[in-house]
Every structure is written in C-alpha cells, then in structure tokens.
Design a protein around this motif. Structure first.
Motif, PDB file in Angstrom:
ATOM      1  N   HIS A  80      -2.248  14.137  -6.411  1.00 45.00           N
ATOM      2  CA  HIS A  80      -0.827  14.504  -6.498  1.00 45.00           C
ATOM      3  C   HIS A  80       0.016  13.243  -6.407  1.00 45.00           C
ATOM      4  N   ARG A  81       1.117  13.235  -7.143  1.00 38.78           N
ATOM      5  CA  ARG A  81       1.982  12.055  -7.160  1.00 38.78           C
ATOM      6  C   ARG A  81       3.415  12.455  -6.817  1.00 38.78           C
ATOM      7  N   ASP A  82       4.110  11.576  -6.112  1.00 35.14           N
ATOM      8  CA  ASP A  82       5.515  11.784  -5.765  1.00 35.14           C
ATOM      9  C   ASP A  82       6.348  10.651  -6.339  1.00 35.14           C
ATOM     10  N   LEU A  83       7.566  10.991  -6.749  1.00 36.07           N
ATOM     11  CA  LEU A  83       8.520   9.957  -7.131  1.00 36.07           C
ATOM     12  C   LEU A  83       9.213   9.437  -5.878  1.00 36.07           C
ATOM     13  N   ILE A  84       9.197   8.119  -5.698  1.00 29.98           N
ATOM     14  CA  ILE A  84       9.807   7.510  -4.518  1.00 29.98           C
ATOM     15  C   ILE A  84      10.915   6.579  -4.991  1.00 29.98           C
ATOM     16  N   PRO A  85      12.170   7.029  -4.923  1.00 32.39           N
ATOM     17  CA  PRO A  85      13.267   6.166  -5.398  1.00 32.39           C
ATOM     18  C   PRO A  85      13.370   4.905  -4.545  1.00 32.39           C
ATOM     19  N   ARG A  86      13.640   3.785  -5.193  1.00 29.83           N
ATOM     20  CA  ARG A  86      13.890   2.563  -4.455  1.00 29.83           C
ATOM     21  C   ARG A  86      15.391   2.303  -4.425  1.00 29.83           C
ATOM     22  N   ARG A 129       3.389   0.546   2.887  1.00 29.92           N
ATOM     23  CA  ARG A 129       4.819   0.777   2.685  1.00 29.92           C
ATOM     24  C   ARG A 129       5.537   0.940   4.021  1.00 29.92           C
ATOM     25  N   GLU A 130       4.929   1.639   4.945  1.00 32.10           N
ATOM     26  CA  GLU A 130       5.539   1.837   6.254  1.00 32.10           C
ATOM     27  C   GLU A 130       5.698   0.522   7.003  1.00 32.10           C
ATOM     28  N   ARG A 131       4.915  -0.467   6.616  1.00 30.40           N
ATOM     29  CA  ARG A 131       4.973  -1.777   7.277  1.00 30.40           C
ATOM     30  C   ARG A 131       5.716  -2.820   6.439  1.00 30.40           C
TER      31      ARG A 131
END
Length: 379
Positions: free
Chosen positions: A23-29, A329-331
C-alpha cells in the motif's frame, strides 16, 4: 444490487496490497520542511537555483501559464526550439524534440519507430515507460535478461522482421548500474538495428560535465542511436526530450502520438530547464560531486560502489523496507522506498539518491540515521 457493489473488488484489492506491504500513501512536502532529502531526483541540487527560478519566471511572464495547445498547433514557442538546440548541442546530438514528459518521450519514440513489422528487444530492467511503450508498439517484443548482450544478439540474429529496435536505460533507476552501451551498439550495427537509450538518470551525472553515458562512451551523434531524456531530474524542471538524427525528429513530428495529440510543455518548465542547462555548462564539476556523494552513501550503508547517483540498499521484505523508510523520516531523513512492482519480489529496498548540494552537516545526519536504522532493519 447497490451502486457500491461495482466497487467492492477495489476493497479486496486494497486489502491484499496492505497485507503484502504494497500500500502506498501520498505524503505532501512543505517548502521549508527541516528534513534532509535522499529521495528526490534533483541530483545537481538545482531545483531552487536562482538561474532555474529566473528562467522559469521569465518564460512565465513572456508566454503565460500554459502552452495553449499541442506542439503542432499553438504549443511550440521560440523557447521550445531554443531548448531543443541547446540540449542537442550539449550532449552531442544532431537534433532534439521536446515532449511534455520523459514518459511521453519514451512512448512517442518507441511507438513511432517500431510497429507491426519490427522486433523490439528490451532489457528486463528498463523503466516502466519503455515497458508500456513496448506494449503499445504492436511489435513483437523480446525481453532480454538484464545487460545480457549475447541474448540481444541472438534475438536480432534470428528475427524475421524487417526492422529492429533495442531498448535500454543508460543508468538503471532501481539498481543504479550502467548498460554496456558500446557492446549493445556494436551488436545493433552488425544486425541493422537501432538502439534507443533512456538517459533519464545519466544526464547530469555521467560523462564530461554531465553530458550523459552515451557521450561518455563515444556514441553521441551516431545516426542509429536515439537518446531520450527527462528534464525533471538533473535539470530540475519537467518534460522530456528525444535526441536523434534529423530524420528521426521529422518522423516523430509526423507520427508520434504523444507529440501530436498532447499539449506542449508549459513555457515555465522550458525556461527552468534552460536555466539548469546554463548552470551545468558553467559548473561542470557538479556531476563529479554527485558521484562523490554517492560513494559516501554507499560506504555508510555497506552498499556496492555506485556508478551513478543511485545507491540501492536491499532489505528484502517490503514491510521491513517501509518501516525503515518511516523511521528515517521520523528522524529527519527522507529516503526512497522501492517495492514491487518497481523492483522484483524479495528485493524491496531503500533507494538513496545523492545530490551535489549535500552539506557536511547533511552527511553527518545521514551517517548517523542510516547506521542506526539499518542496524535494526538488518538484524
């Protein structure tokens, strides 16, 4: 029956993908996110360069927001033709033809050059745009094992079709390895075939001053070699281009459906690409810096010595790869995460892309985060 019954299969398909880790999610920057980027294809670090922004802004003001029509109607401006000439001159090609995307350039070139009376031999590692172009070409398709020149030669030698076209990336987008272009061209020449090379990940990184792998190995300007490239990676813009003999360009203008029926590339994107090309000509050392940064990433992750900007860290299981990318990403580190169908099953990975503008502080954070995250992911 209800209206939603027709969509029930979508729920099942989505559940299957989630359970498989696909599954993939769009993550806006955001414009100023405090995160180090190892996921984008902005290899030369030019996406916010003053020359690129100035080029885009000037074109926007001069021509407006859109191309207003297909290239054959109102969508060609003087600036489109300037970009074509400048790009062709830079890489040593006869002519260029700009498309609205690199994907469209590959679709248009392959379908127009191939056809029912042609054999197309495609490397198993080719980009999806070339795979889709094969499917649309109506040609007989032979998929050769990755970088297997002997298999290509056999396919060409035993063909019954009057024409043949061989397809390869110059730099393969998932592994970052190089195609054996000289050997492939020799085989094509021996058997009267044309060679099409997708330089999407080669221009800006390989060759003298970033002129690409085709130029580096001495094949620039060969009439039986067609080069496709994108403007959305090293050139920090959007769009695609086909670089080829003038006869090929004329044929594409008359027959390539993604050129004839698609709206022309927006002027701002043309101006941005010209600005990036100007920087690359003035600062040819940027290509070497990208490779230096890639070698640093490979040393940090114990990956193979890279031949391009791409460093591939194979973790195997898609759930593990997704988890590692999320922890990065969290880091404060954004990394690419490639899973099937982008890569074969069992080879899900972190895909790291080097950039010329990574600072010493960036590299310190990269080393710290990747060392910790990969230690956990590989245990």
């Amino acid at each position: 029956m209800t209206a939603s019954a027709a969509l029930a299969w979508l729920d099942l398909a989505a559940d299957t993908r989630r359970r498989a880790g696909l599954h993939r999610d769009l993550i806006p920057r955001t414009p100023s996110a405090p995160i180090v980027d190892l996921a984008s294809n902005d290899y030369l670090g030019l996406v916010r360069h003053p020359e690129v922004l100035a080029g885009a802004t000037a074109s926007l003001r001069r021509w407006g927001g859109g191309a207003t029509g297909s290239r054959l109607v109102t969508g060609t401006t003087a600036e489109h033709e300037l970009l074509e000439r400048e790009f062709a001159e830079f890489v040593g090609a006869d002519t260029g033809l700009v498309f609205s995307s690199g994907y469209a350039a590959n679709l248009g070139a392959v379908t127009a050059i191939a056809g029912r009376d042609a054999l197309v031999v495609s490397d198993a590692g080719c980009h999806a745009s070339l795979v889709d172009a094969c499917r649309l070409s109506r040609s007989r398709i032979h998929v050769a094992p990755h970088n297997d020149v002997d298999a290509v030669a056999t396919a060409l030698a035993t063909r019954t079709e009057s024409r043949a076209l061989v397809l390869t990336d110059s730099v393969f987008s998932a592994e970052g390895d190089l195609a054996p272009l000289v050997s492939l061209h020799q085989v094509c020449r021996e058997h009267g075939a044309m060679l099409l090379v997708d330089e999407a990940h080669g221009v800006g990184v390989r060759g003298a001053g970033g002129r690409g792998l085709v130029h580096e190995v001495g094949l620039a300007g060969e009439p039986d070699v067609i080069v496709t490239a994108t403007l959305s990676k090293s050139l920090a813009s959007q769009g695609g281009i086909v670089l080829a003999d003038a006869r090929v360009r004329e044929h594409l203008i008359d027959t390539a459906r993604t050129f004839i029926f698609d709206t022309g590339l927006a002027p701002a994107a043309v101006g941005a690409a010209r600005g990036a090309l100007k920087v690359l000509r003035a600062e040819p050392e940027r290509a070497g810096v990208v490779l230096d940064r890639a070698r640093h990433l490979a040393a940090t992750t114990s990956a193979a010595t890279p031949e391009s900007a791409v460093v591939s860290v194979i973790l195997g299981d898609p759930h593990v790869a997704v988890g590692a990318a999320r922890e990065c990403r969290e880091r404060g580190l954004h990394v690419g995460c490639f899973r099937p169908p982008s890569v074969p099953a069992g080879t899900s990975r972190l895909r790291l892309t080097a950039r010329a503008d990574l600072t010493a502080e960036d590299l310190e954070l990269i080393d710290r985060v990747l060392t910790d995250v990969l230690l956990g992911a590989r245990s």
